[in-house]
Write a protein that holds these residues in place. Structure first.
Motif, short mmCIF file in Angstrom:
data_model
loop_
_atom_site.label_atom_id
_atom_site.label_comp_id
_atom_site.label_asym_id
_atom_site.label_seq_id
_atom_site.Cartn_x
_atom_site.Cartn_y
_atom_site.Cartn_z
N LYS A 1 0.60 -1.18 -0.01
CA LYS A 1 0.12 -0.02 0.05
C LYS A 1 0.96 1.08 -0.09
O LYS A 1 0.65 2.11 -0.82
N GLN A 2 1.89 1.23 0.99
CA GLN A 2 2.89 2.45 0.83
C GLN A 2 3.59 2.52 -0.73
O GLN A 2 3.49 3.57 -1.07
N ILE A 3 3.95 1.45 -0.98
CA ILE A 3 4.77 1.47 -2.47
C ILE A 3 3.63 2.01 -3.53
O ILE A 3 4.22 2.87 -4.31
N GLU A 4 2.53 1.76 -3.27
CA GLU A 4 1.58 2.18 -4.40
C GLU A 4 1.29 3.60 -4.28
O GLU A 4 1.27 4.40 -5.15
N ALA A 5 1.23 4.15 -3.15
CA ALA A 5 1.30 5.38 -2.78
C ALA A 5 2.40 6.32 -3.28
O ALA A 5 2.27 7.38 -4.04
N LEU A 6 3.61 5.61 -3.05
CA LEU A 6 4.80 6.17 -3.43
C LEU A 6 4.94 6.23 -5.02
O LEU A 6 5.80 7.16 -5.43
N GLN A 7 4.35 5.35 -5.66
CA GLN A 7 4.53 5.24 -7.02
C GLN A 7 3.63 6.51 -7.72
O GLN A 7 4.29 7.10 -8.48
N GLN A 8 2.58 6.73 -7.02
CA GLN A 8 1.69 7.86 -7.36
C GLN A 8 2.51 9.15 -7.18
O GLN A 8 2.57 10.18 -8.08
N ARG B 1 -0.73 16.73 -6.83
CA ARG B 1 -1.36 15.39 -6.74
C ARG B 1 -0.18 14.59 -6.06
O ARG B 1 -0.69 13.68 -5.22
N SER B 2 0.96 15.09 -6.39
CA SER B 2 2.05 13.99 -5.61
C SER B 2 1.87 14.33 -3.98
O SER B 2 2.04 13.16 -3.42
N THR B 3 1.66 15.19 -3.49
CA THR B 3 1.77 15.69 -2.24
C THR B 3 0.35 14.98 -1.68
O THR B 3 0.21 14.31 -0.52
N ARG B 4 -0.75 14.80 -2.35
CA ARG B 4 -2.03 14.03 -1.96
C ARG B 4 -1.73 12.74 -1.83
O ARG B 4 -2.30 12.15 -1.07
N ALA B 5 -0.83 12.21 -2.64
CA ALA B 5 -0.51 10.87 -2.76
C ALA B 5 0.11 10.44 -1.20
O ALA B 5 0.12 9.29 -0.98
N LEU B 6 0.71 11.36 -0.41
CA LEU B 6 1.24 11.02 0.70
C LEU B 6 0.55 11.34 2.12
O LEU B 6 0.99 11.38 2.95
N SER B 7 -0.88 11.37 1.71
CA SER B 7 -1.74 11.64 2.74
C SER B 7 -1.71 10.65 3.79
O SER B 7 -2.22 10.83 5.03
N GLY B 8 -1.52 9.35 3.54
CA GLY B 8 -1.48 8.21 4.57
C GLY B 8 -0.10 8.21 5.36
O GLY B 8 0.20 7.38 6.28
N PHE B 9 0.91 9.20 4.83
CA PHE B 9 2.15 9.10 5.68
C PHE B 9 2.26 10.25 6.75
O PHE B 9 1.54 11.08 6.82
N ASP B 10 3.17 9.82 7.92
CA ASP B 10 3.15 10.93 8.89
C ASP B 10 4.09 11.88 8.75
O ASP B 10 4.72 12.22 7.40
N ASP B 11 4.84 12.52 9.58
CA ASP B 11 5.82 13.58 9.49
C ASP B 11 7.13 13.05 8.87
O ASP B 11 7.97 13.86 8.34
N PRO C 1 10.04 15.41 4.22
CA PRO C 1 11.05 15.90 3.36
C PRO C 1 10.47 15.65 1.62
O PRO C 1 10.73 16.34 0.67
N LEU C 2 9.83 14.51 1.63
CA LEU C 2 9.24 14.08 0.23
C LEU C 2 8.24 15.38 -0.01
O LEU C 2 8.14 15.86 -1.27
N ARG C 3 7.35 15.70 0.60
CA ARG C 3 6.32 16.96 0.43
C ARG C 3 7.09 18.21 -0.11
O ARG C 3 7.04 18.80 -0.94
N ALA C 4 8.40 18.44 0.84
CA ALA C 4 9.19 19.70 0.57
C ALA C 4 9.89 19.52 -0.81
O ALA C 4 10.03 20.50 -1.52
#
Length: 298
Positions: free
Chosen positions: A205-212, A271-281, A285-288
């Protein structure tokens, strides 16, 4: 977070690993290894290895995990550098500057540059195949090798470059440009994210989100590259500005104009930052990085 400080810190970590893992100059291959090292250490943002670290640390941010990911980081940078050396060749983009310095073939000749690229590509897989250097478990390591080979190869970066060359000075639809961008640039960026995640033990599930996430920042990266080529100076870019138009390459600004292109890049970042909604703090760095890719000036 302060993205410039983060980038500087991570770049230093990556470059220390590059220095530790890269072949040393030795006889009888002195000139060849010098050519490899010249381009590898010629500067650059090290975005791909930093994305690998950021994705891995979004799963496990321990110093031990960072250490485990470094061989993947160096392999990714070797492959990216090889692609730049070959892109710059007279038979391809015929560029004389890269990162503000003479391109590899200007100093080492066309044959020397081709072989330097070949050396970096194969050395990347040499690094990944050695369990004493790449200490990630064998199953994950094999998946990482497969991901990188596909992303860099004929259905990834090389295929995208081939399409780009074939379609120079031709009119083609936006769908073709999107395919070129997705493969030529986007595939290795997405792969950088995925290999960090796999190395850190991410679930599917995490890999799918990170793919997006990776797909969208890869798109944003290339759109911004198109913008910078059209709007920046050679001094700002560290390579010849306006070269896309001179070579008859289709670009997002050519299809959409400057302002619409900026909007499309921003939408991809969102869209990339929305894909990270399931991740914590730990994913901050990915969001930034997504925002940085959109706002960078070179």
């Amino acid at each position: 977070m302060k993205i410039k400080e983060y980038l500087a810190e991570q770049r230093a970590v990556v470059e220390e690993a590059m220095d530790a893992f890269m072949l040393a100059v030795e006889e009888p291959f002195t000139k060849h290894i010098e050519a490899m090292r010249y381009s590898l250490f010629a500067g650059g943002k090290r975005i791909r290895p930093i994305l690998c670290l950021a994705a891995g640390n979004a799963i496990d941010d321990s110093p031990e995990m960072t250490e485990k990911l470094l061989s993947i980081c160096v392999a990714l940078e070797c492959i990216h550098t090889y692609s730049l050396i070959h892109d710059d060749l007279p038979a391809m983009d015929d560029d004389h500057l890269r990162r503000g310095k003479p391109t590899n073939h200007i100093l080492y000749g066309e044959a020397g540059a081709i072989l330097a690229g070949d050396g970096l590509l194969t050395y990347a897989f040499d690094l990944l195949s050695k369990p004493d250097i790449c200490t990630i478990n064998a199953t994950a390591r094999l998946r990482i090798i497969s991901l990188i080979a596909q992303a860099a190869g004929s259905i990834g970066m090389v295929g995208g470059q081939s399409l780009d060359m074939i379609n120079e000075n031709k009119e083609y639809p936006i769908e073709t440009l999107q395919t070129i961008h997705r493969h030529k640039t986007g595939s290795l960026i997405t792969c950088s994210v995925l290999t960090g995640a796999v190395g850190a033990g991410a679930d599917e599930k995490q890999i799918e989100a990170l793919q997006q996430y990776g797909d969208n920042i890869g798109l944003a990266f290339q759109i911004v590259d198109d913008l910078l080529d059209a709007t920046s100076t050679t001094e700002q870019l560290g390579k010849e500005a306006g070269s896309d138009a001179e070579r008859g390459k289709a670009t997002y600004p050519a299809f959409y104009g400057i302002e619409k292109t900026r909007q499309l890049a921003q939408e991809a970042v969102e869209r990339s930052t929305r894909a990270l909604s399931g991740f914590d703090d730990k994913a901050e760095p990915l969001r930034a990085l997504a925002t940085y890719i959109y706002t960078r000036s070179h």
